[in-house]
Each structure stands twice: as C-alpha cells, then as structure tokens.
Design a protein around this motif. Sequence first.
Motif, PDB file in Angstrom:
ATOM      1  N   GLN A  91     -43.101   1.248   8.989  1.00 21.96           N
ATOM      2  CA  GLN A  91     -44.116   1.761  10.458  1.00 21.96           C
ATOM      3  C   GLN A  91     -44.379   0.024  11.155  1.00 21.96           C
ATOM      4  OE1 GLN A  91     -48.069   3.133  10.737  1.00 21.96           O
ATOM      5  NE2 GLN A  91     -47.090   4.906  11.732  1.00 21.96           N
ATOM      6  N   ALA A  92     -44.074  -0.189  12.323  1.00 24.45           N
ATOM      7  CA  ALA A  92     -44.255  -1.348  12.874  1.00 24.45           C
ATOM      8  C   ALA A  92     -45.890  -1.525  13.194  1.00 24.45           C
ATOM      9  CB  ALA A  92     -42.983  -1.663  14.218  1.00 24.45           C
ATOM     10  N   PRO A  93     -46.269  -2.637  13.703  1.00 27.57           N
ATOM     11  CA  PRO A  93     -47.336  -2.858  14.108  1.00 27.57           C
ATOM     12  C   PRO A  93     -47.741  -2.042  15.539  1.00 27.57           C
ATOM     13  CG  PRO A  93     -46.607  -4.912  13.559  1.00 27.57           C
ATOM     14  CD  PRO A  93     -45.528  -3.964  13.541  1.00 27.57           C
ATOM     15  N   ASP A  94     -46.785  -1.644  16.341  1.00 28.86           N
ATOM     16  CA  ASP A  94     -46.852  -0.917  17.653  1.00 28.86           C
ATOM     17  C   ASP A  94     -46.899   0.654  17.223  1.00 28.86           C
ATOM     18  OD1 ASP A  94     -44.278  -0.554  16.864  1.00 28.86           O
ATOM     19  OD2 ASP A  94     -43.559  -1.488  18.923  1.00 28.86           O
ATOM     20  N   GLY A  95     -46.850   0.941  15.904  1.00 24.89           N
ATOM     21  CA  GLY A  95     -46.447   2.370  15.649  1.00 24.89           C
ATOM     22  C   GLY A  95     -45.185   3.006  15.621  1.00 24.89           C
ATOM     23  N   GLY A  96     -44.090   2.130  15.955  1.00 25.51           N
ATOM     24  CA  GLY A  96     -42.917   2.676  15.883  1.00 25.51           C
ATOM     25  C   GLY A  96     -42.368   2.667  14.557  1.00 25.51           C
ATOM     26  N   GLU A  97     -40.940   2.932  14.378  1.00 27.47           N
ATOM     27  CA  GLU A  97     -40.234   2.488  13.165  1.00 27.47           C
ATOM     28  C   GLU A  97     -39.284   1.522  13.133  1.00 27.47           C
ATOM     29  OE1 GLU A  97     -38.794   6.415  11.409  1.00 27.47           O
ATOM     30  OE2 GLU A  97     -37.146   5.631  11.085  1.00 27.47           O
ATOM     31  N   ALA A  98     -39.487   0.834  11.965  1.00 30.03           N
ATOM     32  CA  ALA A  98     -38.439  -0.365  11.954  1.00 30.03           C
ATOM     33  C   ALA A  98     -37.787  -0.270  10.579  1.00 30.03           C
ATOM     34  CB  ALA A  98     -39.253  -1.636  11.999  1.00 30.03           C
ATOM     35  N   TYR A  99     -36.869  -1.180  10.111  1.00 30.23           N
ATOM     36  CA  TYR A  99     -36.151  -1.044   8.868  1.00 30.23           C
ATOM     37  C   TYR A  99     -35.994  -2.266   8.268  1.00 30.23           C
ATOM     38  CZ  TYR A  99     -34.953   2.916  11.821  1.00 30.23           C
ATOM     39  OH  TYR A  99     -35.228   4.019  12.249  1.00 30.23           O
ATOM     40  N   THR A 100     -36.127  -2.295   6.808  1.00 31.53           N
ATOM     41  CA  THR A 100     -35.853  -3.551   6.015  1.00 31.53           C
ATOM     42  C   THR A 100     -35.218  -3.365   5.087  1.00 31.53           C
ATOM     43  OG1 THR A 100     -37.318  -5.265   5.101  1.00 31.53           O
ATOM     44  CG2 THR A 100     -38.083  -2.990   4.789  1.00 31.53           C
ATOM     45  N   ARG A 101     -34.705  -4.295   4.277  1.00 31.58           N
ATOM     46  CA  ARG A 101     -34.045  -4.393   3.099  1.00 31.58           C
ATOM     47  C   ARG A 101     -34.991  -4.923   1.763  1.00 31.58           C
ATOM     48  NH1 ARG A 101     -28.769  -2.080   2.129  1.00 31.58           N
ATOM     49  NH2 ARG A 101     -28.392  -3.858   0.428  1.00 31.58           N
ATOM     50  N   ALA A 102     -36.264  -5.486   2.300  1.00 32.66           N
ATOM     51  CA  ALA A 102     -37.076  -6.131   1.343  1.00 32.66           C
ATOM     52  C   ALA A 102     -37.888  -4.820   0.745  1.00 32.66           C
ATOM     53  CB  ALA A 102     -37.973  -7.041   2.189  1.00 32.66           C
ATOM     54  N   ASP A 168     -25.906   3.031  11.863  1.00 32.41           N
ATOM     55  CA  ASP A 168     -24.699   2.235  12.128  1.00 32.41           C
ATOM     56  C   ASP A 168     -25.343   0.768  12.481  1.00 32.41           C
ATOM     57  OD1 ASP A 168     -22.319   0.785  12.964  1.00 32.41           O
ATOM     58  OD2 ASP A 168     -21.794   2.209  14.611  1.00 32.41           O
ATOM     59  N   VAL A 169     -25.001  -0.198  11.659  1.00 35.34           N
ATOM     60  CA  VAL A 169     -25.661  -1.477  11.837  1.00 35.34           C
ATOM     61  C   VAL A 169     -25.288  -2.138  13.198  1.00 35.34           C
ATOM     62  CG1 VAL A 169     -25.653  -1.997   9.376  1.00 35.34           C
ATOM     63  CG2 VAL A 169     -23.602  -2.741  10.752  1.00 35.34           C
ATOM     64  N   LYS A 170     -24.413  -1.493  14.079  1.00 34.86           N
ATOM     65  CA  LYS A 170     -23.917  -1.944  15.308  1.00 34.86           C
ATOM     66  C   LYS A 170     -24.986  -1.621  16.330  1.00 34.86           C
ATOM     67  CE  LYS A 170     -19.024  -2.080  14.535  1.00 34.86           C
ATOM     68  NZ  LYS A 170     -17.553  -1.745  14.995  1.00 34.86           N
ATOM     69  N   SER A 171     -25.689  -0.541  15.996  1.00 39.12           N
ATOM     70  CA  SER A 171     -26.568   0.023  16.693  1.00 39.12           C
ATOM     71  C   SER A 171     -28.112  -0.860  16.546  1.00 39.12           C
ATOM     72  CB  SER A 171     -26.889   1.473  16.683  1.00 39.12           C
ATOM     73  OG  SER A 171     -27.505   1.693  15.396  1.00 39.12           O
ATOM     74  N   LEU A 172     -28.188  -1.704  15.631  1.00 43.08           N
ATOM     75  CA  LEU A 172     -29.698  -1.974  15.209  1.00 43.08           C
ATOM     76  C   LEU A 172     -29.884  -3.305  15.998  1.00 43.08           C
ATOM     77  CD1 LEU A 172     -29.376  -1.541  11.379  1.00 43.08           C
ATOM     78  CD2 LEU A 172     -30.605  -0.045  13.370  1.00 43.08           C
ATOM     79  N   LYS A 173     -30.922  -3.742  15.997  1.00 42.07           N
ATOM     80  CA  LYS A 173     -31.190  -5.212  16.787  1.00 42.07           C
ATOM     81  C   LYS A 173     -32.667  -5.678  16.007  1.00 42.07           C
ATOM     82  CE  LYS A 173     -34.161  -3.311  20.643  1.00 42.07           C
ATOM     83  NZ  LYS A 173     -34.171  -3.369  21.871  1.00 42.07           N
ATOM     84  N   ARG A 174     -32.696  -7.039  16.278  1.00 39.05           N
ATOM     85  CA  ARG A 174     -33.864  -7.712  15.817  1.00 39.05           C
ATOM     86  C   ARG A 174     -34.721  -8.155  16.885  1.00 39.05           C
ATOM     87  NH1 ARG A 174     -33.222 -10.831  10.885  1.00 39.05           N
ATOM     88  NH2 ARG A 174     -31.385 -11.986  12.006  1.00 39.05           N
ATOM     89  N   THR A 175     -35.948  -7.711  16.823  1.00 36.68           N
ATOM     90  CA  THR A 175     -36.756  -7.743  18.140  1.00 36.68           C
ATOM     91  C   THR A 175     -37.746  -8.988  17.948  1.00 36.68           C
ATOM     92  OG1 THR A 175     -38.376  -6.487  16.946  1.00 36.68           O
ATOM     93  CG2 THR A 175     -37.041  -5.330  18.682  1.00 36.68           C
ATOM     94  N   ALA A 182     -33.793   0.239  15.742  1.00 32.32           N
ATOM     95  CA  ALA A 182     -32.566   0.934  16.336  1.00 32.32           C
ATOM     96  C   ALA A 182     -32.490   0.520  17.915  1.00 32.32           C
ATOM     97  CB  ALA A 182     -32.888   2.508  16.470  1.00 32.32           C
ATOM     98  N   GLY A 183     -31.325   0.232  18.099  1.00 34.79           N
ATOM     99  CA  GLY A 183     -31.302  -0.326  19.580  1.00 34.79           C
ATOM    100  C   GLY A 183     -31.504   0.596  20.809  1.00 34.79           C
ATOM    101  N   ASP A 184     -31.436   1.691  20.533  1.00 36.50           N
ATOM    102  CA  ASP A 184     -31.545   2.969  21.485  1.00 36.50           C
ATOM    103  C   ASP A 184     -32.955   3.420  21.303  1.00 36.50           C
ATOM    104  OD1 ASP A 184     -31.360   4.326  19.068  1.00 36.50           O
ATOM    105  OD2 ASP A 184     -29.657   5.510  19.792  1.00 36.50           O
ATOM    106  N   GLY A 185     -33.735   2.945  20.296  1.00 31.98           N
ATOM    107  CA  GLY A 185     -35.089   3.638  20.158  1.00 31.98           C
ATOM    108  C   GLY A 185     -35.171   4.877  19.413  1.00 31.98           C
ATOM    109  N   GLN A 186     -34.076   5.375  19.076  1.00 33.55           N
ATOM    110  CA  GLN A 186     -33.940   6.664  18.367  1.00 33.55           C
ATOM    111  C   GLN A 186     -34.000   6.559  16.838  1.00 33.55           C
ATOM    112  OE1 GLN A 186     -34.512   9.651  20.097  1.00 33.55           O
ATOM    113  NE2 GLN A 186     -34.827   8.498  22.022  1.00 33.55           N
ATOM    114  N   ALA A 187     -34.868   7.095  16.188  1.00 32.36           N
ATOM    115  CA  ALA A 187     -35.002   6.994  14.753  1.00 32.36           C
ATOM    116  C   ALA A 187     -33.826   7.656  14.189  1.00 32.36           C
ATOM    117  CB  ALA A 187     -36.388   7.556  14.024  1.00 32.36           C
ATOM    118  N   PRO A 188     -33.067   7.083  13.332  1.00 25.67           N
ATOM    119  CA  PRO A 188     -31.916   7.797  12.691  1.00 25.67           C
ATOM    120  C   PRO A 188     -32.507   8.641  11.483  1.00 25.67           C
ATOM    121  CG  PRO A 188     -32.114   5.733  11.513  1.00 25.67           C
ATOM    122  CD  PRO A 188     -33.111   5.658  13.040  1.00 25.67           C
TER     123      PRO A 188
END
Length: 246
Positions: A91-102, A168-175, A182-188
């Motif tokens: 969970q990101a600080p803004d309440g959204g969903e983010a992804y990590t490999r750590a 799909d990693v092509k749909s991911l971005k680093r903010t 997710a680039g489109d803001g939709q959680a997979p």
Amino acid sequence: MDRFLYLAMSGAKENLYAQAINNHNLANANTHGFRQALGEAYTAPVRGPVYDSRDYVQTGNEAIDFTHGALQSTGRDLDIAIEGEGFIAVQAPDGGEAYTRAGNLHIDALGMLRNERGLPVLGDGGPIAIPPNETLLIGTDGTITVRPVGSAPNALAAVERIRLVNPDVKSLKRTEDGLIRAGDGQAPPADANVRVVTGMLETSNVNTVAALTKMIELSRHFEMQVKMMESANNVEQNHNRLLAIG
C-alpha cells in the motif's frame, strides 16, 4: 552557427540527465529488489513556422529494466523472494497499490506486516495484520501461517495470504516516489502461479561495473558537448571580428 550551438547545448543538457539516471542506479545498487532505470535518447526536430530547421537531443521517458537480480540466502523467516515473474503488492502512502520485488519484511509494534520502506504489505483483504505468535511461516503461495501464543505445537492457523501479482511489465511505470505502479491505474488481479521462497532476498539488478563505466562515458560525452559549445563561440567571435574589419 546557432544550429551548431543549439545541438551541442541540448546534447550537454540531456547528458546531465542521463548522468542523473545512472547515478540513481548506482545509489540503489545494494537496494533489494531494485530495478534499474534506462534513459533512451533521440533527436527531435524543432517545429518552426516555415520548416523544421533545428534538431535537438531529447531523452525519452525512463524505461525500467525488469531483469531479475540474484537470490541471496538470509535464513530469516520474514525474508521472501519472488521465484520467477511477479511482484508483491504493498500500500502506497496515498492509499493506492504499488508493487515491489523487495521481500525484506517486518512486523511493527501494532502487528502490521510492512516492507523495508515501512509500507503495509497487502493481502486479499487489505493490509495484513499479524496476531501475537510463537512461530510464523510463509508458504510458497504467500500464505502466512502462525502458531498463536500459548497454543499447542500443532495448532497452526492461516492468517492471510500475501497479494502476489504478475502484470505485464510493459504496463508498469515508476512514479516520483520511486514506487512501481500500474500505468493505467487499474490493479491487476492476484496470480496464483506466482511463487515465493522464504529465507531469501533478491538483489538489485544494477551491474556496478557497467554503471561505473557508463558514468565515465557520459562524463566524456558531456565534456565533448561543452567543447563544441566553446568552438561555436570562438567561431562566432572570429566572424564578428571579420565583420568589424569590413
């Protein structure tokens, strides 16, 4: 002459940006699960009222290199690494969903499961809370099992399952906050095929030798662009002297 000067100026500017990207990668060479950024340069014409008369150097959006890092054994129960493709949802600080490999996780004083940045790890029902326990196990599918305090050795209870996704990693971005989203803001959706191994951590995929070599290369490119600007200035001064003589 101005074309020569503008081209050298834009090249020097984008070289500084490329150095910043490379330095950021080097700074995170020891960050678990970090994915290095890539900067792609290209020429872009300057649109004029009549025709395109100038070309500048531009650096495109930072791409992410999703090459896997190496796995290191730690023997710690709360250390997990993704085996193959996939990500851990936090969970990101803004309440959204983010992804990590750590996967170097810990439990805070309130029993919340968090990653190394202090972000809550997400399960199927939201942030995961761990009850007081004597032992904790994380299965290959991300299921967290505990033995409550004071219970029998065989009294195990499944608490929650870590949300593992494989977009799909092509749909991911680093903010800007450094999180991958997710680039489109939709959680997979959660992917049951993503597997984790416990007692392991994934290293950064930054090759420090290659990054240091690139740092030297970019520095030399910047110096070359600055020398081109100086040459353009010298030529312009010589032209002005000739005009003054006439």
